[in-house]
Design an enzyme around this catalytic site. Sequence first.
Site, PDB file in Angstrom:
ATOM      1  N   GLU A  71       0.746  -1.150  -0.124  1.00 22.57           N
ATOM      2  CA  GLU A  71      -0.046  -0.175  -0.122  1.00 22.57           C
ATOM      3  C   GLU A  71       0.878   1.259  -0.095  1.00 22.57           C
ATOM      4  O   GLU A  71       1.957   1.257   0.626  1.00 22.57           O
ATOM      5  CB  GLU A  71      -0.875   0.084   1.197  1.00 22.57           C
ATOM      6  CG  GLU A  71      -2.069  -1.108   0.958  1.00 22.57           C
ATOM      7  CD  GLU A  71      -2.941  -1.081   2.018  1.00 22.57           C
ATOM      8  OE1 GLU A  71      -4.198  -1.268   1.792  1.00 22.57           O
ATOM      9  OE2 GLU A  71      -2.605  -0.861   3.317  1.00 22.57           O
ATOM     10  N   CYS A  75       4.070   8.540   0.618  1.00 24.16           N
ATOM     11  CA  CYS A  75       4.388   7.632   1.794  1.00 24.16           C
ATOM     12  C   CYS A  75       4.460   6.167   1.136  1.00 24.16           C
ATOM     13  O   CYS A  75       3.654   5.818   0.613  1.00 24.16           O
ATOM     14  CB  CYS A  75       3.440   7.534   2.962  1.00 24.16           C
ATOM     15  SG  CYS A  75       3.814   6.509   4.096  1.00 24.16           S
ATOM     16  N   CYS A  98       6.474  -6.690   7.053  1.00 18.76           N
ATOM     17  CA  CYS A  98       7.767  -6.268   7.899  1.00 18.76           C
ATOM     18  C   CYS A  98       8.105  -7.334   8.892  1.00 18.76           C
ATOM     19  O   CYS A  98       7.209  -7.761   9.527  1.00 18.76           O
ATOM     20  CB  CYS A  98       7.451  -4.803   8.612  1.00 18.76           C
ATOM     21  SG  CYS A  98       8.768  -4.288   9.483  1.00 18.76           S
ATOM     22  N   CYS A 102       6.589  -4.668  15.629  1.00 18.69           N
ATOM     23  CA  CYS A 102       6.139  -3.896  16.741  1.00 18.69           C
ATOM     24  C   CYS A 102       4.797  -3.969  16.868  1.00 18.69           C
ATOM     25  O   CYS A 102       4.036  -4.343  16.052  1.00 18.69           O
ATOM     26  CB  CYS A 102       6.220  -2.275  16.138  1.00 18.69           C
ATOM     27  SG  CYS A 102       7.928  -1.983  15.562  1.00 18.69           S
ATOM     28  N   CYS A 127       1.602  -2.217  15.725  1.00 22.01           N
ATOM     29  CA  CYS A 127       1.481  -1.912  14.205  1.00 22.01           C
ATOM     30  C   CYS A 127       1.338  -2.813  13.220  1.00 22.01           C
ATOM     31  O   CYS A 127       1.312  -4.177  13.376  1.00 22.01           O
ATOM     32  CB  CYS A 127       3.008  -1.624  13.545  1.00 22.01           C
ATOM     33  SG  CYS A 127       3.155  -1.380  11.764  1.00 22.01           S
ATOM     34  N   CYS A 142      -1.020   5.920   9.438  1.00 26.60           N
ATOM     35  CA  CYS A 142       0.246   5.460   9.965  1.00 26.60           C
ATOM     36  C   CYS A 142      -0.090   3.927  10.838  1.00 26.60           C
ATOM     37  O   CYS A 142      -0.938   4.005  11.593  1.00 26.60           O
ATOM     38  CB  CYS A 142       0.818   6.170  11.203  1.00 26.60           C
ATOM     39  SG  CYS A 142       1.323   7.940  10.761  1.00 26.60           S
TER      40      CYS A 142
HETATM   41  N1  SAH Z   1       9.244   1.006   9.762  1.00 25.73           N
HETATM   42  C1  SAH Z   1       9.391   2.422   9.747  1.00 25.73           C
HETATM   43  C2  SAH Z   1       8.582   3.275   8.803  1.00 25.73           C
HETATM   44  C3  SAH Z   1       7.016   2.695   8.752  1.00 25.73           C
HETATM   45  S1  SAH Z   1       5.930   3.231  10.065  1.00 25.73           S
HETATM   46  C4  SAH Z   1       9.386   2.796  11.317  1.00 25.73           C
HETATM   47  O1  SAH Z   1       8.759   2.066  12.131  1.00 25.73           O
HETATM   48  O2  SAH Z   1       9.686   3.677  11.397  1.00 25.73           O
HETATM   49  C5  SAH Z   1       5.484   4.661   9.911  1.00 25.73           C
HETATM   50  C6  SAH Z   1       5.082   5.351  11.689  1.00 25.73           C
HETATM   51  O3  SAH Z   1       3.836   4.796  11.975  1.00 25.73           O
HETATM   52  C7  SAH Z   1       6.159   4.750  12.691  1.00 25.73           C
HETATM   53  O4  SAH Z   1       6.456   5.798  13.377  1.00 25.73           O
HETATM   54  C8  SAH Z   1       5.183   3.712  13.258  1.00 25.73           C
HETATM   55  O5  SAH Z   1       5.802   3.497  14.484  1.00 25.73           O
HETATM   56  C9  SAH Z   1       4.151   4.193  13.466  1.00 25.73           C
HETATM   57  N2  SAH Z   1       2.917   3.482  13.606  1.00 25.73           N
HETATM   58  C10 SAH Z   1       2.950   1.919  13.611  1.00 25.73           C
HETATM   59  N3  SAH Z   1       1.658   1.425  13.850  1.00 25.73           N
HETATM   60  C11 SAH Z   1       0.959   2.797  14.201  1.00 25.73           C
HETATM   61  C12 SAH Z   1      -0.359   2.783  14.812  1.00 25.73           C
HETATM   62  N4  SAH Z   1      -1.240   1.593  14.756  1.00 25.73           N
HETATM   63  N5  SAH Z   1      -1.063   3.946  15.104  1.00 25.73           N
HETATM   64  C13 SAH Z   1      -0.027   5.128  14.908  1.00 25.73           C
HETATM   65  N6  SAH Z   1       1.187   4.851  14.504  1.00 25.73           N
HETATM   66  C14 SAH Z   1       1.792   3.777  14.064  1.00 25.73           C
HETATM   67 FE1  SF4 Z   2       7.616  -2.433  10.581  1.00 23.77          FE
HETATM   68 FE2  SF4 Z   2       5.497  -1.501  11.737  1.00 23.77          FE
HETATM   69 FE3  SF4 Z   2       7.524  -1.609  13.241  1.00 23.77          FE
HETATM   70 FE4  SF4 Z   2       7.945   0.161  11.229  1.00 23.77          FE
HETATM   71  S1  SF4 Z   2       6.432   0.191  12.873  1.00 23.77           S
HETATM   72  S2  SF4 Z   2       9.353  -1.435  11.968  1.00 23.77           S
HETATM   73  S3  SF4 Z   2       6.581  -1.043   9.685  1.00 23.77           S
HETATM   74  S4  SF4 Z   2       6.434  -3.209  12.372  1.00 23.77           S
END
Ligand code: SAH
Ligand code: SF4
Length: 354
Positions: free
Chosen positions: A91, A104, A111, A115, A118, A341
């Site tokens: 996406e 973006c 991934c 996390c 996420c 995000c």
């Molecule tokens: N993998 C990279 C970039 C993609 S994530 C990273 O982790 O930085 C883009 C941003 O969205 C990151 O700061 C991530 O931590 C945040 N994010 C992930 N899941 C989220 C959620 N459910 N609500 C809000 N922000 C989130």
């Molecule tokens: Fe991967 Fe989501 Fe963590 Fe970014 S925030 S490193 S996309 S698992």
Amino acid sequence: MKKELIGLTFDELKDELVQIGEKPFRAKQLWQWIYNKGETDFDKMSSLSKDFRTKLKENYTLTHPKIVTEQTSVDGTRKWLMEFQDGARVECVYIPETDRGAVCISTQVGCAQGCKFCHTGTQKCQRNLTAGEIVGQVMSARDSYGEWPTKTDENRLLSNVVVMGMGEPLYNFENLKKALSILNDGDGMAISKRKITVSTSGRADKIPELADIGVKLAISLHAPTDEIRNKIMPVNRKFPLAELVKACREYQKRCEHRHYITMEYVMLKGINDSLECAEKLIPLVKNLEVKFNLIPFHPWEGCPFECSSNNTMHKFSKFLEDRFIAAPIRRSRGEDIMAACGQLKSANKNKEKK
Ligand code: SAH
Ligand code: SF4
């Protein structure tokens, strides 16, 4: 099989032309057709000789990722599901602002970082994207808005690129680096380095290299202590906060333009949103030029967290701002189409298709 040209560096493109018996100086014209005009049909490259076009057609392809679906949010945010040659899908989102807009883009299908908050992290990493597939997302986004040829002024709809989609960019570093150099090239898509931001969950050993590339840095910090961070971001066990902060200092030291670093901080109710947490952030970012971005947590089906209350987010923000650290609460964009995000995911659709 024909070879894909999108994703080759300029020097690689020159080498290709030599291999089909063409003069290397022709690479510049071809490069401009590909990246300045966005042309994908060799026959339409009217300034190239017929012979040259025939040879190109016989040997090469030019492919922008296929737009499978396109949704536009009530707030103007647009989300695409894009598909590559092998059927893998990611996406990609466009976020308009009044005088500019950011695309973006993703760097991996899924991934591996996992996390806990996420949505992408629940989908295992299928594969890295190639440099061509990373650049291609911006090209397809430009197709969607008809923003070709590259505008000569900075007045563009798609002015900025944020590498904040699916995947951890620093675990696909070589392809990322190549893609950034293509996006930045002045004869092509001409996106200046200060308009490109790479976000990482904290692969500390690679962070300083982003300063040499010259792009801006965003860190998914999300916690003030190793104890909390370990619980929500497994990457912290490998690169704990002290190392992450050290890498940020090194980045800033090496950065020619001394870009400030954006610290992303997702607001998770009862996990990282107390004023004690805010207080602990202050020594952590000492000697760094940072700006916090407080991101309201965006829920997804089956997620174990809730977003902090508005009141809590405002108190947290005020606490930092009273101490001269910018910490605005980021306005959520595109939530109605699951484009915000951390809401991106494409695995199920991939599976359905195969
Ligand atoms: N993998 C990279 C970039 C993609 S994530 C990273 O982790 O930085 C883009 C941003 O969205 C990151 O700061 C991530 O931590 C945040 N994010 C992930 N899941 C989220 C959620 N459910 N609500 C809000 N922000 C989130
Ligand atoms: Fe991967 Fe989501 Fe963590 Fe970014 S925030 S490193 S996309 S698992």
